[in-house]
Structures are given as C-alpha cells and as structure tokens.
Scaffold this motif. Structure first.
Motif, PDB file in Angstrom:
ATOM      1  N   SER A   1       0.849   5.786  -1.251  1.00 19.65           N
ATOM      2  CA  SER A   1       0.058   6.962  -1.626  1.00 19.65           C
ATOM      3  C   SER A   1       0.940   8.005  -2.284  1.00 19.65           C
ATOM      4  O   SER A   1       2.126   8.129  -1.960  1.00 19.65           O
ATOM      5  CB  SER A   1      -0.604   7.592  -0.396  1.00 19.65           C
ATOM      6  OG  SER A   1      -1.445   6.677   0.261  1.00 19.65           O
TER       7      SER A   1
ATOM      8  N   ALA B   1      -0.781   9.114   4.823  1.00 19.60           N
ATOM      9  CA  ALA B   1       0.553   8.801   4.302  1.00 19.60           C
ATOM     10  C   ALA B   1       0.944   9.774   3.195  1.00 19.60           C
ATOM     11  O   ALA B   1       2.102  10.203   3.105  1.00 19.60           O
ATOM     12  CB  ALA B   1       0.591   7.366   3.784  1.00 19.60           C
TER      13      ALA B   1
ATOM     14  N   ALA C   1      -5.538   6.020   6.661  1.00 20.31           N
ATOM     15  CA  ALA C   1      -4.085   5.909   6.735  1.00 20.31           C
ATOM     16  C   ALA C   1      -3.434   6.195   5.387  1.00 20.31           C
ATOM     17  O   ALA C   1      -2.356   6.802   5.319  1.00 20.31           O
ATOM     18  CB  ALA C   1      -3.692   4.523   7.231  1.00 20.31           C
ATOM     19  N   LEU C   2      -4.064   5.757   4.307  1.00 17.44           N
ATOM     20  CA  LEU C   2      -3.536   6.034   2.972  1.00 17.44           C
ATOM     21  C   LEU C   2      -3.495   7.535   2.705  1.00 17.44           C
ATOM     22  O   LEU C   2      -2.511   8.063   2.174  1.00 17.44           O
ATOM     23  CB  LEU C   2      -4.392   5.338   1.914  1.00 17.44           C
ATOM     24  CG  LEU C   2      -4.178   3.833   1.765  1.00 17.44           C
ATOM     25  CD1 LEU C   2      -5.349   3.193   1.033  1.00 17.44           C
ATOM     26  CD2 LEU C   2      -2.867   3.550   1.028  1.00 17.44           C
TER      27      LEU C   2
ATOM     28  N   ARG D   1      -8.053   2.015   7.069  1.00 19.24           N
ATOM     29  CA  ARG D   1      -7.040   1.854   6.031  1.00 19.24           C
ATOM     30  C   ARG D   1      -7.096   3.011   5.036  1.00 19.24           C
ATOM     31  O   ARG D   1      -6.050   3.541   4.638  1.00 19.24           O
ATOM     32  CB  ARG D   1      -7.276   0.531   5.304  1.00 19.24           C
ATOM     33  CG  ARG D   1      -6.244   0.199   4.225  1.00 19.24           C
ATOM     34  CD  ARG D   1      -6.651  -1.086   3.531  1.00 19.24           C
ATOM     35  NE  ARG D   1      -5.661  -1.563   2.582  1.00 19.24           N
ATOM     36  CZ  ARG D   1      -5.864  -2.609   1.797  1.00 19.24           C
ATOM     37  NH1 ARG D   1      -7.005  -3.291   1.875  1.00 19.24           N
ATOM     38  NH2 ARG D   1      -4.937  -3.002   0.947  1.00 19.24           N
TER      39      ARG D   1
ATOM     40  N   ASP E   1       0.838  -1.201   0.000  1.00 15.38           N
ATOM     41  CA  ASP E   1       0.000   0.000   0.000  1.00 15.38           C
ATOM     42  C   ASP E   1       0.872   1.250   0.000  1.00 15.38           C
ATOM     43  O   ASP E   1       1.824   1.365   0.782  1.00 15.38           O
ATOM     44  CB  ASP E   1      -0.893   0.023   1.249  1.00 15.38           C
ATOM     45  CG  ASP E   1      -2.153  -0.804   1.074  1.00 15.38           C
ATOM     46  OD1 ASP E   1      -2.573  -1.014  -0.079  1.00 15.38           O
ATOM     47  OD2 ASP E   1      -2.725  -1.236   2.090  1.00 15.38           O
TER      48      ASP E   1
ATOM     49  N   ASP F   1       0.775   6.744  10.686  1.00 17.42           N
ATOM     50  CA  ASP F   1      -0.327   7.219   9.831  1.00 17.42           C
ATOM     51  C   ASP F   1      -1.667   6.619  10.257  1.00 17.42           C
ATOM     52  O   ASP F   1      -2.722   7.135   9.893  1.00 17.42           O
ATOM     53  CB  ASP F   1      -0.049   6.851   8.371  1.00 17.42           C
ATOM     54  CG  ASP F   1       1.272   7.396   7.876  1.00 17.42           C
ATOM     55  OD1 ASP F   1       1.727   8.426   8.413  1.00 17.42           O
ATOM     56  OD2 ASP F   1       1.866   6.789   6.952  1.00 17.42           O
ATOM     57  N   ARG F   2      -1.620   5.539  10.993  1.00 19.93           N
ATOM     58  CA  ARG F   2      -2.861   4.873  11.397  1.00 19.93           C
ATOM     59  C   ARG F   2      -3.486   5.492  12.644  1.00 19.93           C
ATOM     60  O   ARG F   2      -4.629   5.192  12.972  1.00 19.93           O
ATOM     61  CB  ARG F   2      -2.593   3.381  11.639  1.00 19.93           C
ATOM     62  CG  ARG F   2      -2.007   2.678  10.428  1.00 19.93           C
ATOM     63  CD  ARG F   2      -1.791   1.185  10.662  1.00 19.93           C
ATOM     64  NE  ARG F   2      -1.059   0.567   9.576  1.00 19.93           N
ATOM     65  CZ  ARG F   2      -1.614   0.151   8.435  1.00 19.93           C
ATOM     66  NH1 ARG F   2      -2.910   0.273   8.254  1.00 19.93           N
ATOM     67  NH2 ARG F   2      -0.872  -0.409   7.491  1.00 19.93           N
TER      68      ARG F   2
ATOM     69  N   ARG G   1       5.077   4.701   1.155  1.00 20.32           N
ATOM     70  CA  ARG G   1       4.283   3.683   1.844  1.00 20.32           C
ATOM     71  C   ARG G   1       3.642   4.228   3.126  1.00 20.32           C
ATOM     72  O   ARG G   1       4.102   5.211   3.698  1.00 20.32           O
ATOM     73  CB  ARG G   1       5.172   2.500   2.230  1.00 20.32           C
ATOM     74  CG  ARG G   1       5.825   1.790   1.070  1.00 20.32           C
ATOM     75  CD  ARG G   1       6.530   0.550   1.594  1.00 20.32           C
ATOM     76  NE  ARG G   1       7.326  -0.103   0.549  1.00 20.32           N
ATOM     77  CZ  ARG G   1       7.760  -1.342   0.635  1.00 20.32           C
ATOM     78  NH1 ARG G   1       7.495  -2.062   1.715  1.00 20.32           N
ATOM     79  NH2 ARG G   1       8.474  -1.888  -0.329  1.00 20.32           N
ATOM     80  N   ILE G   2       2.620   3.524   3.559  1.00 25.08           N
ATOM     81  CA  ILE G   2       2.025   3.803   4.867  1.00 25.08           C
ATOM     82  C   ILE G   2       3.037   3.459   5.956  1.00 25.08           C
ATOM     83  O   ILE G   2       3.751   2.462   5.862  1.00 25.08           O
ATOM     84  CB  ILE G   2       0.752   2.953   5.080  1.00 25.08           C
ATOM     85  CG1 ILE G   2      -0.371   3.412   4.151  1.00 25.08           C
ATOM     86  CG2 ILE G   2       0.276   3.021   6.530  1.00 25.08           C
ATOM     87  CD1 ILE G   2      -1.632   2.568   4.261  1.00 25.08           C
ATOM     88  N   GLU G   3       3.104   4.282   6.996  1.00 29.92           N
ATOM     89  CA  GLU G   3       3.906   3.994   8.178  1.00 29.92           C
ATOM     90  C   GLU G   3       2.983   3.902   9.388  1.00 29.92           C
ATOM     91  O   GLU G   3       1.842   4.373   9.346  1.00 29.92           O
ATOM     92  CB  GLU G   3       4.974   5.075   8.369  1.00 29.92           C
ATOM     93  CG  GLU G   3       6.012   5.075   7.253  1.00 29.92           C
ATOM     94  CD  GLU G   3       7.129   6.079   7.484  1.00 29.92           C
ATOM     95  OE1 GLU G   3       7.090   6.799   8.515  1.00 29.92           O
ATOM     96  OE2 GLU G   3       8.037   6.145   6.636  1.00 29.92           O
TER      97      GLU G   3
END
Length: 241
Positions: A22, A98, A94-95, A91, A20, A63-64, A58-60
C-alpha cells in the motif's frame, strides 16, 4: 516507500508473485494549487536510491488486527475486492492500515483521530503501540482508494500496490525526528503536482500524480472509478475498477 516502479529487469528473473502493498498520498488542498507530501529515499538504499516517493510498503501481521475508528467507504471496499484472488473485507482493511502504519514509520505522521482516546489494545511489538501512546485511533473512513498497479513480470521485486489518498487535515499527531540523514527518507517536501513531476520519480508515481490531479479536478469524490494498471502481453493496460 513507493512500492511499484519499473524496477530492475532481468531476463532470467524468477516468476515472482506480486506481494500486497500500500501507498499513501497526503494532500494539502488549502491553497489554490494542491500540494502532496513526498519523501526522498536515502542514496544508500539498493532499492530506488535517491528517488522521491510516497510512503508505503507491505502488509505486516499487526495490520490485520489493529482496531480502527471508522470503516472504509463502501465504494473503496468494493473496488479493493475487485479483480483479486480470495477477496475479503479483512484483506482490504489490512491494506488500508498498512498505508497508515508505513506513513507513520517513514514520516512520523499519524493519520486518524484523537476524539476517542487511546485504542484499548494494539498488536504487541508493532509500530501501532505508538498510536496508543499518543492517543490516536487510525481512521479508515478518511481514506480514498485512488489506484492500483502491479509491477510487470521479470523484475527482481514485484508488488500489487494499492494507492490511497487522504487530506492533510487527517494528520492527528506528528512524532519528530523520524526523517533524517540516516533514515529511510532523508527529507520531506510539500510540492504541487507540477513541482512533483520535476523530481526524480519512479515511473508509476508520475502516472498516479496525473490520476490524482484529475480526481481532484473532478471533485475528489470517493465514488469516482479507480484505475488499475498492469501489463498484458508486453502492453500496459489501464482498467477501471
């Protein structure tokens, strides 16, 4: 970095699951011809050296859990949860975050608002601490979800990239000195779509520039359909989400 490219192809490459990721396109629509912000990657990078790209990655973990000022548009949220395994609002959120974080890390630009003061809490040890320091709340409401693309199989790196766009007026703060000769991006440039097409671009970037141009011409509404690009039996498919 712009995370979906033709990439280096290897016949014996393992069957990688796309990660995943962004990307964020910042648009300046003040003039007759809209401009987009692009960065040139360092020539020393093994991945896309010297290419002009949109910031992203990428998502880290942080970010969530980062707090935000506004939620994603319902249409964007719906499209982000279409054609994915185990779709969730978390999700999708988070995207989007990111994309904002990576843009800050690579350009020094913070997207969001200063109307509410500093976030009360941020994920420790992450770039989100800078948002608290400068009193910026990331704002998901300002983001448009404009595209998705999956790197074809047999590449040494594969990404499932969501492309977001935001108006330049959403820049709430800028940290100087992030871009330079020893950074991931060595220069930034505001260019029209026509000018951008003349740069050394990853293939998917050129495709998304065309989609962006059409979207702006159609009014840049968040309700417009979102193109999804992937490869099926050696043929590229453009599907609408």
């Amino acid at each position: 970095m712009d995370t979906l490219v033709a990439g280096e192809r290897k016949a014996n490459a393992p069957a990688l699951r796309p990660a995943d990721a962004s990307t964020l396109i910042i648009i300046d629509r003040k003039g007759k011809h809209p401009k987009v912000l692009m960065g040139k990657r360092h020539e020393g990078h093994r991945f896309m050296p010297g290419k002009f790209v949109f910031p992203g990655g990428r998502i880290e973990a942080g970010d969530r859990s980062m707090t935000v000022a506004g939620a994603l548009h319902p249409r964007a949220e719906q499209a982000l949860m279409t054609r994915v395994t185990r779709p969730s609002v978390q999700r999708s959120r988070a995207l989007a975050l990111a994309a904002i974080r990576e843009t800050f890390e690579e350009t020094g630009l913070m997207l969001g608002t200063k109307d509410y003061g500093s976030p009360d809490s941020v994920p420790a040890g992450t770039p989100w601490e800078a948002f608290r320091e400068h009193g910026v709340f990331p704002d998901l409401e300002i983001l448009h979800f404009i595209g998705r693309a999956i790197t074809p199989p047999k590449r040494v790196k594969r990404f499932d990239t969501r492309f977001f766009a935001v108006d330049r007026t959403a820049v709430a703060h800028e940290v100087e000195g992030v871009v330079g000769p020893d950074s991931e991006l060595v220069e930034l440039a505001w260019v029209t779509v026509a000018e951008a097409r003349k740069l050394d671009l990853p293939p998917i970037t050129g495709v998304l520039l065309g989609e962006l141009e059409a979207r702006i011409a159609a009014g840049f509404s968040p309700m417009l359909p979102v193109p999804f690009f992937y490869q099926k039996r050696d043929h590229f498919v453009r599907e609408l989400l």
